[in-house]
Design an enzyme around this catalytic site. Sequence first.
Site, mmCIF file in Angstrom:
data_model
loop_
_atom_site.group_PDB
_atom_site.id
_atom_site.type_symbol
_atom_site.label_atom_id
_atom_site.label_comp_id
_atom_site.label_asym_id
_atom_site.label_seq_id
_atom_site.Cartn_x
_atom_site.Cartn_y
_atom_site.Cartn_z
ATOM 1 N N CYS B 98 0.878 -1.159 0.000
ATOM 2 C CA CYS B 98 0.000 0.000 0.000
ATOM 3 C C CYS B 98 0.930 1.228 0.000
ATOM 4 O O CYS B 98 1.947 1.225 0.679
ATOM 5 C CB CYS B 98 -0.833 -0.032 1.277
ATOM 6 S SG CYS B 98 -1.917 1.346 1.444
ATOM 7 N N ASN B 202 -9.280 3.670 3.978
ATOM 8 C CA ASN B 202 -8.492 4.907 3.961
ATOM 9 C C ASN B 202 -7.815 5.154 2.608
ATOM 10 O O ASN B 202 -6.907 5.968 2.518
ATOM 11 C CB ASN B 202 -7.466 4.902 5.095
ATOM 12 C CG ASN B 202 -6.433 3.807 4.948
ATOM 13 O OD1 ASN B 202 -6.510 2.998 4.026
ATOM 14 N ND2 ASN B 202 -5.475 3.761 5.847
ATOM 15 N N HIS B 203 -8.239 4.463 1.567
ATOM 16 C CA HIS B 203 -7.639 4.669 0.246
ATOM 17 C C HIS B 203 -8.360 5.799 -0.483
ATOM 18 O O HIS B 203 -9.566 5.962 -0.355
ATOM 19 C CB HIS B 203 -7.687 3.372 -0.567
ATOM 20 C CG HIS B 203 -6.828 2.307 0.037
ATOM 21 N ND1 HIS B 203 -7.119 0.966 -0.032
ATOM 22 C CD2 HIS B 203 -5.704 2.402 0.763
ATOM 23 C CE1 HIS B 203 -6.187 0.281 0.622
ATOM 24 N NE2 HIS B 203 -5.314 1.137 1.109
ATOM 25 N N ASN B 325 3.932 -1.017 3.191
ATOM 26 C CA ASN B 325 3.959 -2.313 3.880
ATOM 27 C C ASN B 325 4.792 -3.293 3.073
ATOM 28 O O ASN B 325 4.276 -3.957 2.174
ATOM 29 C CB ASN B 325 2.533 -2.842 4.057
ATOM 30 C CG ASN B 325 1.665 -1.863 4.827
ATOM 31 O OD1 ASN B 325 2.159 -1.122 5.671
ATOM 32 N ND2 ASN B 325 0.379 -1.853 4.542
ATOM 33 N N MET B 376 -8.651 13.619 4.736
ATOM 34 C CA MET B 376 -9.190 14.340 3.581
ATOM 35 C C MET B 376 -9.505 15.806 3.879
ATOM 36 O O MET B 376 -9.752 16.574 2.955
ATOM 37 C CB MET B 376 -10.429 13.629 3.034
ATOM 38 C CG MET B 376 -11.539 13.461 4.036
ATOM 39 S SD MET B 376 -12.796 12.361 3.361
ATOM 40 C CE MET B 376 -13.719 11.993 4.856
ATOM 41 N N SER B 380 -1.488 17.120 3.509
ATOM 42 C CA SER B 380 -0.494 16.088 3.266
ATOM 43 C C SER B 380 0.849 16.800 3.170
ATOM 44 O O SER B 380 0.888 18.026 3.030
ATOM 45 C CB SER B 380 -0.795 15.338 1.971
ATOM 46 O OG SER B 380 -2.022 14.651 2.061
ATOM 47 N N HIS B 403 4.603 7.411 7.844
ATOM 48 C CA HIS B 403 3.831 7.232 6.607
ATOM 49 C C HIS B 403 2.538 8.035 6.569
ATOM 50 O O HIS B 403 1.959 8.184 5.515
ATOM 51 C CB HIS B 403 3.563 5.750 6.362
ATOM 52 C CG HIS B 403 2.356 5.185 7.042
ATOM 53 N ND1 HIS B 403 2.124 5.345 8.381
ATOM 54 C CD2 HIS B 403 1.329 4.453 6.565
ATOM 55 C CE1 HIS B 403 1.002 4.727 8.685
ATOM 56 N NE2 HIS B 403 0.496 4.174 7.616
ATOM 57 N N ALA B 405 -0.760 10.228 9.159
ATOM 58 C CA ALA B 405 -1.157 10.784 10.442
ATOM 59 C C ALA B 405 -1.410 9.678 11.463
ATOM 60 O O ALA B 405 -1.075 9.812 12.638
ATOM 61 C CB ALA B 405 -2.413 11.624 10.270
ATOM 62 N N GLY B 406 -1.987 8.579 11.016
ATOM 63 C CA GLY B 406 -2.382 7.526 11.953
ATOM 64 C C GLY B 406 -3.735 7.883 12.572
ATOM 65 O O GLY B 406 -4.040 9.064 12.791
#
Lengths: 137, 480
Positions: B98, B202-203, B325, B376, B380, B403, B405-406
């Site tokens: 991902c 989350n994509h 990943n 969103m 970023s 990678h 925000a988590g």
Amino acid sequence: MNWETFAHEADIGVRGTGRTLAEAFAGAATAMTAAICDPAKVGSGETVKIACAAPDEEMLLVDWLNALVFEMATRRMLFSHFDVTMENHHLTATAWGEPLDIARHQPATEVKGATFCELVVRREPDGRWLAQCVVDV
Amino acid sequence: MDLKSLRQRGEFEWELPMADAMRVPGVIFGSRELVAAMDEKVREQVANVAGLPGIVEASYAMPDAHWGYGFPIGGIAAFDADAGGVVSAGGVGFDISCGVRTLHTGLKLADVEAHKARLADRLFARIPAGIGSTGGIRLDAAGMAAMLKGGARWAVGEGYGLDADLLRMEEFGCVAGADPGAVSEQAKKRQRDEMGTLGSGNHYLEVQVVSELLDEAAARTFGLAAGDVVVSLHCGSRGLGHQIGADFLREMVLAAPAAGLALPDRELACAPLKSSLGQRYLGAMRAAINCALANRQIITHLARQAFAEVFPGVELPLLYDVSHNTCKEEAHTVDGVRRRLFVHRKGATRAFGPGHLELPREYQHVGQPVLIGGSMGTASYVLAGAAAAGRKTGEHAFGSACHGAGRAMSRHEAARRWHGRAVVDDLAARGILIRSSSSRGVAEEAPLAYKDVTAVVDAAEQAGLACKVARLAPLVCVKG
């Protein structure tokens, strides 16, 4: 209600309970549908047969949920009801469902797979069975 | 996380000392606030990873680390095959490779503003997104094998994009050592209709504007100027990767006792690198990386078609493409000795510093672009991999950074707090257009369900993992 979802920091836990192990497994499957959409909105016009076997009951829960993930993904279906039979770590089941309808089902997310995280299959002190794990979404 | 159990190495670096079965220490990067806010499970998982055979240097966690399974999300660990090292299906996860890809558009904010709604509609119409969506490509057995071997290089050969695209990707778009024969028929069946699909959860695909330059010289090298419009997409290896993860987790759990591996957590499922199972997993996992690269390449092609409908003649060259990943074989210097290591990055980005030969020539003096996705509604970031001056290895955590925000709260809690329609309306009032087929999906991904991405990238920079280059603000988001 013999199922619920539970919170995990990044993903979703699914939990089923029942008088028998088979009922608890069916409940965990309904909870997995609930991670995707409201199970009450999913019809039951089509059936899919599933069989799996594993060395222990916890691995069998992961296999059962992953078998459903595979069927949902490749048939583009959702399932609402499950009839599960279990004997000596062998599971056979019928899953009732219908083709995915985005507008009507409003699915929030797909399930990628069942994990070993928070994986528990056990008989509670009151004699009821519990089957749960976290699913990756 | 209780900070008293950690030894502070620097303002943004915390050591979890060796104890019990740990073979190396744990190291967690982050500000006091970020580390204190991490779940205790993160510490437990960092310690568990530190106990795996053949681990080298330390078990690392990034500033955005959170509770995963087996490895923490934001966890990094490297293993040496010659020292009995392992490869872990749990350490890579289900959504293999991902990642995030960012494209230039050559357009400015003023060019796009008046056409934003139409652009959003065209992107949503062109790019299959959400659960159950299918792509326009059907692969037969030979085509599937060629895709799994060739990655983005295969996709370009099939007409999806340009040769120049391949120069702006990790491994230049194709990972060597992929073994389609190690991928189950079930995994291939799941992928058959899913090439060129975004996925769900989350994509996303976002149209963004460069809202702030944080390092003008590096931004210039990456081709970014204030007010530029870019496109970023976040997706992975789809059903194929998910099934490979499930297949090998199971097989590694069952094979562990015979391999002499006592796992404190079954999600740490692993196999010795020097074993048939370990090698088969590497072959399958690399095939999934290629699948993800091909998938992002096809979606790039679809995004270009959508843009061309609204802005005829526009071109969308790549800035870069990063994967999250993965387990990659890389050369690193440890205690002055160059070693071949298998670096697991679970929810973490490769972030090679300046001078690294694996980088595109034009980026070598700056370092690797590190593309950090926010939520969103927020922002970023584009970072550049940093050289860790003063460290013997010349790098931190095997050249890795955070990678994203988590999540700050579970999907459960987010869906309880917000309604999708209200989230979409709120964002529209701020000029951010959302296109999604699922209202609940939008609620679960509500901006406030995520940690503050700015705090995460600030900590990554302060810890010396990567340097901030530019901030990107969302204009349009197509949600998976």
